[in-house]
Each structure stands twice: as C-alpha cells, then as structure tokens.
Design an enzyme around this catalytic site. Structure first.
Site, PDB file in Angstrom:
ATOM      1  N   LYS A  91     -20.549  26.769   2.500  1.00 51.81           N
ATOM      2  CA  LYS A  91     -19.252  25.922   3.262  1.00 51.81           C
ATOM      3  C   LYS A  91     -19.425  26.109   5.442  1.00 51.81           C
ATOM      4  CE  LYS A  91     -15.548  27.762   0.754  1.00 51.81           C
ATOM      5  NZ  LYS A  91     -16.014  28.223  -0.536  1.00 51.81           N
ATOM      6  N   GLU A 113      -7.020  28.729   7.201  1.00 48.83           N
ATOM      7  CA  GLU A 113      -6.260  29.191   6.277  1.00 48.83           C
ATOM      8  C   GLU A 113      -7.073  29.913   5.631  1.00 48.83           C
ATOM      9  OE1 GLU A 113      -5.959  26.193   5.604  1.00 48.83           O
ATOM     10  OE2 GLU A 113      -7.400  26.713   4.008  1.00 48.83           O
ATOM     11  N   SER A 379     -24.056  26.823  -5.121  1.00 48.58           N
ATOM     12  CA  SER A 379     -23.124  26.600  -3.657  1.00 48.58           C
ATOM     13  C   SER A 379     -23.017  27.875  -2.711  1.00 48.58           C
ATOM     14  CB  SER A 379     -21.700  26.784  -4.569  1.00 48.58           C
ATOM     15  OG  SER A 379     -21.263  26.853  -5.672  1.00 48.58           O
TER      16      SER A 379
HETATM   17  C1  LIG Z   1     -15.409  28.147  -1.575  1.00 45.25           C
HETATM   18  C2  LIG Z   1     -16.662  28.379  -3.174  1.00 45.25           C
HETATM   19  C3  LIG Z   1     -16.446  27.021  -3.611  1.00 45.25           C
HETATM   20  C4  LIG Z   1     -15.490  26.504  -4.178  1.00 45.25           C
HETATM   21  O1  LIG Z   1     -15.578  25.375  -3.274  1.00 45.25           O
HETATM   22  P1  LIG Z   1     -15.348  23.961  -3.254  1.00 45.25           P
HETATM   23  O2  LIG Z   1     -14.687  23.039  -1.954  1.00 45.25           O
HETATM   24  O3  LIG Z   1     -14.820  23.391  -4.406  1.00 45.25           O
HETATM   25  O4  LIG Z   1     -16.952  23.283  -3.105  1.00 45.25           O
HETATM   26  C5  LIG Z   1     -17.739  26.677  -4.867  1.00 45.25           C
HETATM   27  N1  LIG Z   1     -18.710  27.926  -4.763  1.00 45.25           N
HETATM   28  C6  LIG Z   1     -18.699  29.081  -3.620  1.00 45.25           C
HETATM   29  C7  LIG Z   1     -20.014  29.723  -3.341  1.00 45.25           C
HETATM   30  C8  LIG Z   1     -17.867  28.771  -2.511  1.00 45.25           C
HETATM   31  O5  LIG Z   1     -17.352  30.207  -1.289  1.00 45.25           O
END
Ligand SMILES: *Cc1c(COP(=O)(O)O)cnc(C)c1O
Length: 396
Positions: A91, A113, A379
């Site tokens: 993010k 938000e 992610s």
């Molecule tokens: C917020 C988040 C997501 C989901 O958000 P996307 O916008 O779909 O990428 C996925 N993995 C992690 C670790 C997150 O913090």
C-alpha cells in the site's frame, strides 16, 4: 480492433470505470484528472518518487525463488516480496505517489478512509514523512476492531475521525471522506487506497503500483533469462496489488493472469466477497464495476476473514479482466486461505498476510507444469494478522 486492458481517455476499461460522482465533487476530480499524467511523468516527480521507493520503502523488493514450495507443487514458484516494504505491504507504493501528487497540486491537507486500518496507516506514514495534516475516516465499529492500527495512526500524528452513520464500517467512512472533500475542495487531497474510485484514481493507483511488475520483469530476466513468467497471481480486494503485478503483462498474451478473491465461508454461503462470481454491474465509490448487490441495487455486506479482501466490489480494471476472460478468477475460502498461510510459514519461513494467503491457496485449485514460472504477489506480512492465526489454529 485490438482489445486494450488499460484505461481509455474517458476513464473506462471496457464497460467499467468512469466517474460517477456528485456534481459538488466534480471540480476536485476534474483537477486531478486534467493534471495527473502531466505531474506524474514530469522528470522531477519521477526522480523523487523513485528515490523514496528506494530509500524509504526499501525497493526493489526481492523476487524470491521459493524452493520448498516449488518442490511441493512441482512447478517454479517465485514470490514478489511486497511484505518486506516499509509498513509491511504494497500500500505504501501508492500513498507515496499520491502524497507527491498532492504536493504538486499545492494541497495542504490529506484525507483518507480506511476499513481495517492498513491504508490509514500507509497514509498517516507518508503524511508524517511530508509534514502534512492527516485526517483518516474510519467506521466506529472498525475503530474498535482495529485498535492497534488506530494507535499507529495516532502515533504517526494523524487524526482518526469515527464514521457514526449506517453500519459504521468502511462504506460509511468513505461517505464521510467524500463529504469532507466536497467541503474542502481547494486545500485537500483525498488519498484512495486501492485501484477503485472515480477516474483517474484506478489508473493513477495502478501506475504507482506498476513498479511491482516492472521489477518482476528485470528480476526474472536475471534469474530465468526471460522477462515474462507463465503466470502472475495476486489476491484481489479492491485490486491494487493485483493491478500492479499484472500491469506490464496485460498485453503479453503468453502470460496467464490469475486473480484470487475471498470466498469467505463459501461462494454461496451468503458470507463471502467473491465479487466476480456474485457481482453485477453497479456503481460503488464513484465508478461502474462489478458489485455484490441485491436485486434492487442495495450493496450486499461482504464477508471475509481477511479485512483487506472484505470489499463488495473490485476495481474496474479487474471487472474488465473478468468479463473479457483475460484473467482467470478463483475464489478461496477462509479455511483454505488459513491453511495456505500456515503452509508457507512452515515451508519457507515467511508468515504472510491473510490476504496473501488466499493467493497462495491457488495450488489447491490449479496445477501447473513442472517448468512453468509462476510469480505470486506476496502483498503483505502476517504480523497484523497474528491474533487471527492464533485464534484459528489455537496457537496460544
Ligand atoms: C489491503 C491489502 C490487500 C487488498 O488490497 P488490494 O487493493 O486488492 O491490493 C491485499 N493484501 C494486503 C497485505 C493488504 O494490506
């Protein structure tokens, strides 16, 4: 005509996208739309963005060949380590980009938000970095559920304002943020945290996250002698880590694109967030996309054990990838995701975020060839989810 998977001039991905906003918001969104490409392609911007990604976020994130996972599933698995970024997920790539845009637009104040608080923390982080005022709207119920992230935001100097209306969760926080932006059109920038929202947000967020696939290409060239994998795989909440992971492969037809959504307790259980299976065309957060809704168009409350995937829509790019068949969509239940998270921990010594665990569960549903190169977007890291893992597996 050649199909394109990127946004067109009007802000559409095929049937999806656009800017469905109240008239009062038009000047804010129009200012951003008319300037974002010029600002973000300016050499000074590019230099500052890349410098911060390197020195502050810690990029490039490694592309790690997961040997034991590969052996187990008889294919070549690489993990793109977004979990190693500062603040523990992808993010931050987007919030760094957007705060620089806000500065170029002369904004003094940032609003956002947040649902689970991850985007709120990433926003509060870059506001501290730049010394900008930061207000994060969060549903009153989420504030109670996500106390550690609320504490982080406060420690970083942000003000967390509770949304007290409706179900007191993410969509109510979004409404409050939009109201704030309408009331503060000149000095405020609204940082949206995923590849959603009115045009140009989905495209702007995707471009900031596209550093993920840019790095994958050169890292694979070095490791495999070719820049294209056979598959790229990512979990999808709103779709920002996925959009960044796919971006430079969208038009490379030999690269398979796989999207993994949260099935919650099961796609047909009434407790899920499997938008590509359950969604119909609708409007959420200012864009036309696939959306879980009742027959009369009321948004259905989504459910997933993972806070980041607990969203009733997907970004418009992903709706288009689903409709055109360019991406294969899979849905993974809470329990399959939790097992995959435990498996990665034991096989590779990496505890993933539960969002990521959904993507890792792909091996339960699809098999790959022995010499396929499969890249999975890792992610985020699992620290924030430790209590959920502890409760689920009785680890205490
Ligand atoms: C917020 C988040 C997501 C989901 O958000 P996307 O916008 O779909 O990428 C996925 N993995 C992690 C670790 C997150 O913090």
């Amino acid at each position: 005509m050649e199909t394109t998977y990127n946004v067109d001039e009007k802000g559409y991905y095929g049937d999806f996208g656009g800017a469905y906003i109240p008239e009062m918001l038009y000047p804010n969104v129009e200012e951003l739309r008319s300037k974002y490409l010029e600002i973000t392609s300016e050499p000074g911007f590019v230099k500052e963005f890349n410098q911060l990604l390197k020195d502050y976020v810690g990029r490039p994130s490694p592309l790690y060949y997961a040997k034991r996972l590969s052996e187990k599933y008889q294919t070549k698995v690489y993990l793109k380590r977004e979990d190693l970024n500062h603040t523990g997920a992808h993010k931050i790539n987007n919030t760094i980009g957007q705060i620089l845009v806000a500065q170029k637009l002369g904004k003094k104040r940032i609003i956002a938000e947040t649902g689970a608080g991850q985007h709120g923390v990433a926003t509060a982080t870059v506001c501290a970095l730049m010394g900008m005022e930061c207000i994060v709207y969060m549903g009153e119920i989420d504030i109670k559920r996500q106390a550690p992230n609320v504490a982080r935001m406060k420690m970083l100097g942000a003000e967390v304002r509770p949304a007290l209306s409706g179900s007191k969760t993410l969509k109510d926080a979004t409404n409050e943020a939009i109201r704030d932006w309408i009331n503060n059109p000149t000095d405020t920038h609204y940082i949206i945290g995923s590849a959603i929202g009115p045009h140009p947000y989905p495209d702007m967020v995707t471009r900031f996250q596209s550093v993920i696939s840019e790095e994958i290409k050169s890292q694979l060239q070095e490791k495999e002698g070719r820049s294209n994998p056979d598959y790229v795989i990512a979990c999808i909440g709103g779709g920002s880590n996925a959009a960044g992971t796919y971006y430079h492969f969208l038009d490379e037809k030999e690269v398979g694109i796989i999207a993994v959504e949260a099935a919650g307790k099961g796609v047909d259980s009434g407790h899920s967030a499997a938008t590509s299976k359950l969604g119909k065309d609708g409007i959420i957060h200012g864009c036309k996309t696939l959306l879980m809704q009742t027959d009369d168009g009321q948004i259905t409350e989504p459910y997933s054990i993972s806070a980041g995937l607990d969203y009733p829509g997907v970004g418009p790019m992903h709706a288009h990838l689903a409709r055109t068949g360019r991406a294969e969509f899979y849905s993974v239940t809470d329990s399959d995701a939790m097992e995959a998270g435990l498996e990665l921990s034991k096989l590779e010594g990496i505890i993933p975020a539960i969002e990521t665990s959904h993507a890792l569960s792909i091996f339960k549903q699809k098999s790959f060839k022995k010499d396929d190169v499969v890249v999975i977007s890792l992610s985020g890291r699992g620290d924030k989810d430790l209590n959920t893992y502890i409760d689920y597996f009785n680890l205490a």
